[in-house]
Design an enzyme around this catalytic site. Structure first.
Site, PDB file in Angstrom:
ATOM      1  N   HIS A 184       9.427  -2.069 -13.234  1.00  0.00           N
ATOM      2  CA  HIS A 184       9.506  -2.567 -11.855  1.00  0.00           C
ATOM      3  C   HIS A 184       9.429  -1.453 -10.818  1.00  0.00           C
ATOM      4  CE1 HIS A 184      11.754  -6.241 -13.675  1.00  0.00           C
ATOM      5  NE2 HIS A 184      10.445  -6.399 -13.714  1.00  0.00           N
ATOM      6  N   CYS A 188      -1.552   6.729   8.242  1.00  0.00           N
ATOM      7  CA  CYS A 188      -2.375   5.685   8.862  1.00  0.00           C
ATOM      8  C   CYS A 188      -1.611   4.765   9.801  1.00  0.00           C
ATOM      9  CB  CYS A 188      -3.058   4.852   7.775  1.00  0.00           C
ATOM     10  SG  CYS A 188      -1.936   3.715   6.904  1.00  0.00           S
ATOM     11  N   CYS A 207       3.782   4.759   8.304  1.00  0.00           N
ATOM     12  CA  CYS A 207       3.099   5.747   7.473  1.00  0.00           C
ATOM     13  C   CYS A 207       2.582   6.892   8.340  1.00  0.00           C
ATOM     14  CB  CYS A 207       1.946   5.089   6.728  1.00  0.00           C
ATOM     15  SG  CYS A 207       0.888   6.232   5.803  1.00  0.00           S
TER      16      CYS A 207
END
Length: 314
Positions: free
Chosen positions: A161, A223, A220
């Site tokens: 996971h 970007c 981010c």
């Protein structure tokens, strides 16, 4: 039901401070371990025989192996998240759709991160790492996102996971360490403070809506896209390539040991079905019933950190 643990997070003189009450610090190791019967010497002997006969042992671990390190799980009787609160884990779709939900998640995670990231492996993690070093453990699959197996030195490891210690951008895929994001949080929230009202299984804490509203979440750096921990939230699916990889490891094994998992989530349970199809012997170490008790040749209800160090892997 709300549990308060005396955990506060505040800015002071230009740096962040975490205060944990003395009672919480001392009592946390056993706080999330469900009650269990005394160790049965005959059961210990049966597990020893199971391990001795195994030549290519695959081990799959769940949240129950980390409760002895101070991390709560979801389903344990009396002490799991569902038993002691009405809180529910975040859903993948909600996180993607809603900026306020992402803000709430990251505020809670920000407060819980210093404690969560400092937690250490317990004797069960160290035992499995030693089994690998001695050639007994063929492969380790964990459903946990706490990096405790890695901290213990396990290398033949699949984090089914994902891992909370990594963060990714949902737009461009850029990955950064979670510790780097913590520094960005601190820079954006120099006057923000919070007091937690409980701990959740995956590193976050419980905060009031009022505390969350003023929390600033960075985007981010590459970007400007939204950031997400590199884990599989509820409602999401495990990468198919990773699933195929684990299926191959199961088919190459000659036995399977489940440690600290109720196997209620299909992402882990499917590998038990593969082991059954291959007619592998299955042993389960978990306090409380599991989804696969009827498929196991051996079931033990004991704390993982008490039992596994008693087994000689040679």
């Amino acid at each position: 039901m709300r549990m308060s643990f005396g955990l506060t997070f505040r800015a002071a003189k230009g740096h962040w401070m975490v205060n944990i009450s003395r009672q919480w610090s001392r009592g946390s190791i056993r706080l999330f371990v469900p009650p269990s019967p005394p160790l049965d010497p005959e059961k210990v002997k049966e597990l020893q025989r199971f391990i001795t006969l195994s030549k290519r042992l695959l081990v799959m671990t769940g949240a129950g192996i980390s409760t002895e390190s101070g991390i709560p799980d979801y389903r344990s009787e009396k002490v799991g998240l569902y038993a002691r609160t009405d809180q529910k884990p975040i859903q993948h779709g909600d996180f993607l759709r809603s900026a306020p939900i992402r803000q709430r998640y990251w505020a809670r995670n920000f407060v819980g991160w210093p404690r969560f990231s400092s937690l250490q492996p317990n004797p069960a993690h160290w035992a499995l790492s030693n089994w690998e070093r001695l050639g007994k453990l063929y492969w380790l699959v964990t459903q946990n996102v706490d990096a405790l197996h890695t901290k213990a030195g396990s290398q033949r490891l699949t984090e089914l996971h994902g891992c909370m210690h990594r963060v990714l951008c949902l737009d461009c895929g850029e990955q950064i360490p979670r510790a780097v994001l913590q520094e960005r949080f601190e820079a954006l929230n120099r006057t923000w403070s919070a007091e937690a009202h409980g701990l959740a299984p995956d590193g976050d804490v419980f905060l009031t809506e009022g505390q969350v509203q003023s929390f600033q979440v960075p985007s981010c750096a590459q970007c400007g896209g939204p950031l997400k921990p590199d884990v599989v939230f509820f409602g999401d699916t495990v990468n198919p390539d990773k699933v195929d990889f684990v299926h191959r490891r199961v088919k190459e094994a000659d036995s399977l040991l489940v440690v600290g998992s109720s196997l209620q989530v299909y992402s882990g349970y499917r590998f038990i079905l593969t082991a059954r199809e291959k007619q592998l012997p299955i042993a389960i170490l978990n306090i409380g019933p599991t989804r696969s008790d009827d498929l196991a040749c051996l079931k033990l209800d004991s704390p993982c950190g008490e039992l596994l160090p008693l087994i000689d892997p040679r």
